[in-house]
Design an enzyme around this catalytic site. Sequence first.
Site, PDB file in Angstrom:
ATOM      1  N   SER A 126       0.867  -1.265  -0.155  1.00 26.07           N
ATOM      2  CA  SER A 126       0.013   0.022  -0.348  1.00 26.07           C
ATOM      3  C   SER A 126       0.883   1.160  -0.082  1.00 26.07           C
ATOM      4  O   SER A 126       1.583   1.782  -0.810  1.00 26.07           O
ATOM      5  CB  SER A 126      -1.049  -0.092   1.157  1.00 26.07           C
ATOM      6  OG  SER A 126      -2.000   0.996   1.217  1.00 26.07           O
ATOM      7  N   ASP A 223     -10.267  -4.641  -4.512  1.00 24.31           N
ATOM      8  CA  ASP A 223      -9.556  -3.767  -3.661  1.00 24.31           C
ATOM      9  C   ASP A 223     -10.371  -2.654  -3.710  1.00 24.31           C
ATOM     10  O   ASP A 223     -10.514  -2.080  -4.678  1.00 24.31           O
ATOM     11  CB  ASP A 223      -8.105  -3.299  -4.046  1.00 24.31           C
ATOM     12  CG  ASP A 223      -7.375  -2.516  -3.023  1.00 24.31           C
ATOM     13  OD1 ASP A 223      -8.040  -1.942  -2.164  1.00 24.31           O
ATOM     14  OD2 ASP A 223      -5.992  -2.597  -3.275  1.00 24.31           O
ATOM     15  N   HIS A 253      -7.879  -5.513  -0.437  1.00 26.50           N
ATOM     16  CA  HIS A 253      -6.682  -4.325  -0.343  1.00 26.50           C
ATOM     17  C   HIS A 253      -5.682  -5.238   0.249  1.00 26.50           C
ATOM     18  O   HIS A 253      -4.338  -4.925   0.154  1.00 26.50           O
ATOM     19  CB  HIS A 253      -7.075  -3.170   0.334  1.00 26.50           C
ATOM     20  CG  HIS A 253      -5.937  -2.418   0.420  1.00 26.50           C
ATOM     21  ND1 HIS A 253      -5.304  -1.633  -0.766  1.00 26.50           N
ATOM     22  CD2 HIS A 253      -5.343  -1.745   1.549  1.00 26.50           C
ATOM     23  CE1 HIS A 253      -4.295  -0.996  -0.338  1.00 26.50           C
ATOM     24  NE2 HIS A 253      -4.456  -0.621   1.231  1.00 26.50           N
TER      25      HIS A 253
END
Length: 278
Positions: A126, A223, A253
């Site tokens: 991320s 996601d 995610h």
Amino acid sequence: MFRVIVKTGIDRPGDNSITNLPAANPESARSFSASDGQTIAYHVIEGKTPGVMFLGGLMSDMSGTKAIALESLCRAAGRAFVRFDYLGHGESSGRFIEGTIGRWHADTLTVLDEIARGPQILVGSSMGGWQMLLAARARPERIVGLIGVAAAPDFTEDLMWDQFDDATKARIQTDGILHLPSEYEDTPYPVSLALIEDGRNHLLLRSPLEVNCPLHLIHGMADRDVPWQTALRIAEAVSSEDVSVTLIKAGGHRLSAAADLAHLSSVVSGMAVYHNGC
């Protein structure tokens, strides 16, 4: 040109379902003092190169499932490994609200320069995917490979500021902070105006990105935080010709289900073996 693989039909009991997860290193975290007196906590395993360095996500920490799984993988292979907490995260000092992309970039480079040894494969999750790209651009001589998991460069602009309505933009400009709901925590998380403004100094996807090492991006097509199309934007932006994108059709995610960890471990192992002895 880059390769895109879409994986379907994977047994996925849930994005947060982990089976047989290895235990974290029982030793206490080490720490070093940053130039401003804050302490950055880390774990390190000595071993063969290239080493693997894990860069966590926003409001995550170095005890997350992906970090621990990769530590176990590297320990079994006798490979060097580093995981750490940015300022205001996990066991490091400071408040989360004091952090910015630039400050966390500085933390990343300090760990890379002072703790990690030799050539490195960076694995960024991320926000850590943004950090790995910044680090690869800043230290190209140290980085032999990049692996992004739901990598989120430029999220402060593309996924925050550009998505705020006029009233929300006015509020953060007046108050200097917003509290946004989190899908993963019971309490909202703070977003500072400083985070937004500093993020603009580190945007990567507005122009070609000089990153020439091998890059493998893994992204879930389910996601809800970072669009999977971001992986394609990264692949198109980097100068490297050795780029692969794996899209997990049912993946969310976090990509921390058992099947996701197995896939990530395979990608890391493959890249490490390919570059062994660099």
